[in-house]
Scaffold this motif. Structure first.
Motif, PDB file in Angstrom:
ATOM      1  N   LEU A  52     -35.517  16.169   4.336  1.00  0.00           N
ATOM      2  CA  LEU A  52     -34.091  16.457   4.402  1.00  0.00           C
ATOM      3  C   LEU A  52     -33.381  15.221   4.914  1.00  0.00           C
ATOM      4  O   LEU A  52     -33.621  14.779   6.041  1.00  0.00           O
ATOM      5  N   GLU A  53     -32.548  14.620   4.073  1.00  0.00           N
ATOM      6  CA  GLU A  53     -31.800  13.420   4.469  1.00  0.00           C
ATOM      7  C   GLU A  53     -30.335  13.714   4.266  1.00  0.00           C
ATOM      8  O   GLU A  53     -29.895  13.858   3.116  1.00  0.00           O
ATOM      9  N   GLY A  54     -29.581  13.811   5.362  1.00  0.00           N
ATOM     10  CA  GLY A  54     -28.172  14.192   5.246  1.00  0.00           C
ATOM     11  C   GLY A  54     -28.116  15.563   4.615  1.00  0.00           C
ATOM     12  O   GLY A  54     -28.744  16.499   5.109  1.00  0.00           O
ATOM     13  N   ASN A  55     -27.430  15.706   3.488  1.00  0.00           N
ATOM     14  CA  ASN A  55     -27.391  17.016   2.832  1.00  0.00           C
ATOM     15  C   ASN A  55     -28.259  17.048   1.582  1.00  0.00           C
ATOM     16  O   ASN A  55     -28.074  17.876   0.710  1.00  0.00           O
ATOM     17  N   GLU A  56     -29.184  16.100   1.496  1.00  0.00           N
ATOM     18  CA  GLU A  56     -30.068  16.058   0.327  1.00  0.00           C
ATOM     19  C   GLU A  56     -31.472  16.515   0.691  1.00  0.00           C
ATOM     20  O   GLU A  56     -32.081  15.994   1.620  1.00  0.00           O
ATOM     21  N   LEU A  57     -31.948  17.476  -0.058  1.00  0.00           N
ATOM     22  CA  LEU A  57     -33.290  18.004   0.164  1.00  0.00           C
ATOM     23  C   LEU A  57     -34.187  17.512  -0.976  1.00  0.00           C
ATOM     24  O   LEU A  57     -33.907  17.778  -2.134  1.00  0.00           O
ATOM     25  N   THR A  58     -35.225  16.770  -0.620  1.00  0.00           N
ATOM     26  CA  THR A  58     -36.131  16.249  -1.652  1.00  0.00           C
ATOM     27  C   THR A  58     -37.482  16.931  -1.530  1.00  0.00           C
ATOM     28  O   THR A  58     -38.095  16.939  -0.462  1.00  0.00           O
ATOM     29  N   LEU A  59     -37.924  17.510  -2.635  1.00  0.00           N
ATOM     30  CA  LEU A  59     -39.229  18.169  -2.669  1.00  0.00           C
ATOM     31  C   LEU A  59     -40.186  17.261  -3.431  1.00  0.00           C
ATOM     32  O   LEU A  59     -39.901  16.870  -4.558  1.00  0.00           O
ATOM     33  N   THR A  60     -41.297  16.937  -2.828  1.00  0.00           N
ATOM     34  CA  THR A  60     -42.311  16.133  -3.514  1.00  0.00           C
ATOM     35  C   THR A  60     -43.630  16.892  -3.455  1.00  0.00           C
ATOM     36  O   THR A  60     -44.035  17.342  -2.393  1.00  0.00           O
ATOM     37  N   GLY A  61     -44.278  17.045  -4.571  1.00  0.00           N
ATOM     38  CA  GLY A  61     -45.565  17.743  -4.612  1.00  0.00           C
ATOM     39  C   GLY A  61     -46.594  16.839  -5.254  1.00  0.00           C
ATOM     40  O   GLY A  61     -46.401  16.411  -6.390  1.00  0.00           O
ATOM     41  N   ARG A  62     -47.632  16.545  -4.509  1.00  0.00           N
ATOM     42  CA  ARG A  62     -48.696  15.714  -5.077  1.00  0.00           C
ATOM     43  C   ARG A  62     -49.863  16.608  -5.461  1.00  0.00           C
ATOM     44  O   ARG A  62     -50.335  17.400  -4.653  1.00  0.00           O
ATOM     45  N   ARG A  63     -50.294  16.452  -6.697  1.00  0.00           N
ATOM     46  CA  ARG A  63     -51.382  17.287  -7.191  1.00  0.00           C
ATOM     47  C   ARG A  63     -52.693  16.902  -6.524  1.00  0.00           C
ATOM     48  O   ARG A  63     -52.918  15.735  -6.239  1.00  0.00           O
ATOM     49  N   GLN A  64     -53.520  17.881  -6.343  1.00  0.00           N
ATOM     50  CA  GLN A  64     -54.874  17.619  -5.867  1.00  0.00           C
ATOM     51  C   GLN A  64     -55.629  16.912  -6.991  1.00  0.00           C
ATOM     52  O   GLN A  64     -55.400  17.210  -8.160  1.00  0.00           O
ATOM     53  N   PRO A  65     -56.487  15.951  -6.646  1.00  0.00           N
ATOM     54  CA  PRO A  65     -57.224  15.276  -7.712  1.00  0.00           C
ATOM     55  C   PRO A  65     -58.026  16.279  -8.534  1.00  0.00           C
ATOM     56  O   PRO A  65     -58.556  17.259  -7.994  1.00  0.00           O
ATOM     57  N   ALA A  66     -58.083  16.052  -9.834  1.00  0.00           N
ATOM     58  CA  ALA A  66     -58.756  16.984 -10.736  1.00  0.00           C
ATOM     59  C   ALA A  66     -60.237  17.062 -10.392  1.00  0.00           C
ATOM     60  O   ALA A  66     -60.885  16.046 -10.166  1.00  0.00           O
ATOM     61  N   SER A  67     -60.724  18.281 -10.363  1.00  0.00           N
ATOM     62  CA  SER A  67     -62.144  18.442 -10.082  1.00  0.00           C
ATOM     63  C   SER A  67     -62.914  18.395 -11.397  1.00  0.00           C
ATOM     64  O   SER A  67     -62.392  18.766 -12.441  1.00  0.00           O
ATOM     65  N   GLY A  68     -64.101  17.933 -11.322  1.00  0.00           N
ATOM     66  CA  GLY A  68     -64.935  17.891 -12.524  1.00  0.00           C
ATOM     67  C   GLY A  68     -64.688  16.639 -13.333  1.00  0.00           C
ATOM     68  O   GLY A  68     -63.669  15.968 -13.189  1.00  0.00           O
ATOM     69  N   GLU A  69     -65.654  16.318 -14.157  1.00  0.00           N
ATOM     70  CA  GLU A  69     -65.489  15.139 -15.008  1.00  0.00           C
ATOM     71  C   GLU A  69     -65.758  15.543 -16.449  1.00  0.00           C
ATOM     72  O   GLU A  69     -65.666  16.707 -16.807  1.00  0.00           O
ATOM     73  N   GLY A  70     -66.078  14.572 -17.255  1.00  0.00           N
ATOM     74  CA  GLY A  70     -66.331  14.884 -18.659  1.00  0.00           C
ATOM     75  C   GLY A  70     -65.200  14.391 -19.532  1.00  0.00           C
ATOM     76  O   GLY A  70     -64.150  13.984 -19.044  1.00  0.00           O
ATOM     77  N   THR A  71     -65.424  14.449 -20.826  1.00  0.00           N
ATOM     78  CA  THR A  71     -64.425  13.941 -21.767  1.00  0.00           C
ATOM     79  C   THR A  71     -63.520  15.081 -22.216  1.00  0.00           C
ATOM     80  O   THR A  71     -63.952  16.234 -22.306  1.00  0.00           O
ATOM     81  N   PHE A  72     -62.276  14.756 -22.500  1.00  0.00           N
ATOM     82  CA  PHE A  72     -61.324  15.776 -22.931  1.00  0.00           C
ATOM     83  C   PHE A  72     -61.539  16.099 -24.405  1.00  0.00           C
ATOM     84  O   PHE A  72     -61.573  15.216 -25.250  1.00  0.00           O
ATOM     85  N   LEU A  73     -61.676  17.389 -24.678  1.00  0.00           N
ATOM     86  CA  LEU A  73     -61.714  17.846 -26.061  1.00  0.00           C
ATOM     87  C   LEU A  73     -60.316  18.288 -26.485  1.00  0.00           C
ATOM     88  O   LEU A  73     -59.978  18.276 -27.655  1.00  0.00           O
ATOM     89  N   HIS A  74     -59.541  18.681 -25.489  1.00  0.00           N
ATOM     90  CA  HIS A  74     -58.192  19.181 -25.729  1.00  0.00           C
ATOM     91  C   HIS A  74     -57.397  18.873 -24.466  1.00  0.00           C
ATOM     92  O   HIS A  74     -57.838  19.194 -23.374  1.00  0.00           O
TER      93      HIS A  74
END
Lengths: 125, 157
Positions: A52-74
C-alpha cells in the motif's frame, strides 16, 4: 561522440524487466467494506505481496516453481507472475485492510472508515 | 519503476489450431440454421464456457497434466480417463455475496467447465493420482510398461 551507448544500455534494461500478467478481478461493495477477489493460480501465501503506497494498492503474486519435469506435449499456461495496481477510494480505512489466499484465489477486504458509515443519531429531548 | 503489465490472456483460445476453431465455428453456424428459432436465444458452445488452461508433460515414467483452477473446492472437480482420453470437468459456483452491495468489476469466470485431452501413451488407469494445491490441479498418470522406453541389447553374432 557516442550517442548510441545510452540507447543500448536501455535495451539491456528492457530485456531484464520482469513481465507480469494482470489477474482477473471481481470487486464489490457491501455496507461496511469493499471486497476484491483475484484469481492467481499457482500462488500461495509465501508468494503473495501486497503493498500500500499512498492510495495505491499493488497486488503481486509469484507462482510457486513448477513441480515435475519432462517435455511438454501440450502447453497452454503462460506462467507469468501476477501484478495489478488499484487506486483506493479515500473512504477505505487503510489500517484495517486484510487479505487471505486459498487455492489460488485472493480475497482482499477493504473496510470503510467508521466515520463514513451511516449512523442513526438519537434525538434527545 | 517501469514495468510491463500485460493482460492475462486465456492461452487456450489461441493454442487451439485455427482450423479447429474454424471447424467449431462452422459447426456452430450449421447448428444455427438447423435449429428452431426459439432456441436462438440460447448461447452455443463456441461463445460460452470457461476453458481453464491445461498443460501436459511427459517424463520417462509418467504423463503429468496440470490445470489452472483457482478458487474451487476439491469436491467440485471431476477427473476421469476413458479410452485414452483425459477428461477434467467441474463447476465454479458464484456465491451470493454482493446482494447487499454494488459490483464494480466482474472479470472472473463462473459456471461449468469441461476439458478433454487425448493421451498419446497408454496409462495405468487404476494408478492415476490427482492433487489440488494453490489452485492448480495436477494429475499424475503412470505409463504402462509397454509405453515406457526400453533398452535393447545388441548382440554380436
Amino acid at each position: 561522440m557516442n550517442t548510441l551507448t545510452p540507447v543500448e544500455k536501455n535495451r539491456e534494461v528492457a530485456k531484464a524487466e520482469p513481465c507480469y500478467a494482470a489477474p482477473d478481478v471481481d470487486v464489490f461493495e457491501t455496507k461496511d467494506e469493499y471486497v476484491l477477489e483475484a484469481d492467481m493460480p499457482g500462488v500461495n501465501k509465501a508468494g503473495l505481496e501486497i503493498l500500500l503506497e499512498g492510495n495505491e494498492l499493488t497486488l503481486t503474486g509469484r507462482r510457486q516453481p513448477a513441480s515435475g519435469e519432462g517435455t511438454f506435449l501440450h502447453h497452454e499456461t503462460a506462467r507469468h507472475d501476477f501484478r495489478r495496481t488499484f487506486v483506493l477510494d479515500p473512504v477505505i480505512d487503510a489500517a484495517r485492510i486484510s487479505a487471505q489466499i486459498e487455492q489460488g484465489e485472493l480475497r482482499v477486504r477493504l473496510p470503510k472508515a467508521e466515520m463514513v458509515k451511516s449512523r442513526r443519531v438519537a434525538v434527545t429531548d | 519503476m517501469n514495468m510491463k503489465l500485460i493482460r492475462y490472456t486465456r492461452p487456450d483460445l489461441w493454442s487451439v489450431s485455427p482450423f479447429e476453431q474454424m471447424n467449431t465455428l462452422r459447426d456452430e453456424i450449421n447448428r444455427l440454421f438447423e435449429m428452431p428459432f426459439g432456441e436462438l436465444s440460447r448461447p452455443g458452445e463456441f461463445f460460452t464456457g470457461w476453458a481453464p488452461a491445461l498443460d501436459l508433460r511427459e517424463d520417462k515414467d509418467h504423463l503429468v497434466a496440470t490445470v489452472e483452477l483457482p478458487g474451487l473446492k476439491k469436491e467440485d472437480i471431476e477427473v476421469s480417463v476413458h479410452e485414452g482420453v483425459l477428461s477434467v470437468s467441474g463447476e465454479r459456483s458464484q456465491e451470493k455475496k454482493s446482494e447487499s452491495g454494488e459490483t464494480y468489476r466482474s472479470e472472473r469466470f463462473y459456471g461449468r467447465f469441461h476439458r478433454t485431452l487425448s493421451l498419446s501413451k497408454p496409462v495405468k488407469v487404476e494408478a492415476i493420482k490427482a492433487a489440488y494445491k494453490d489452485g492448480i490441479l495436477t494429475i499424475t498418470m503412470p505409463k504402462t510398461e509397454e509405453a515406457k522406453p526400453k533398452q535393447i541389447a545388441v548382440n554380436v553374432g
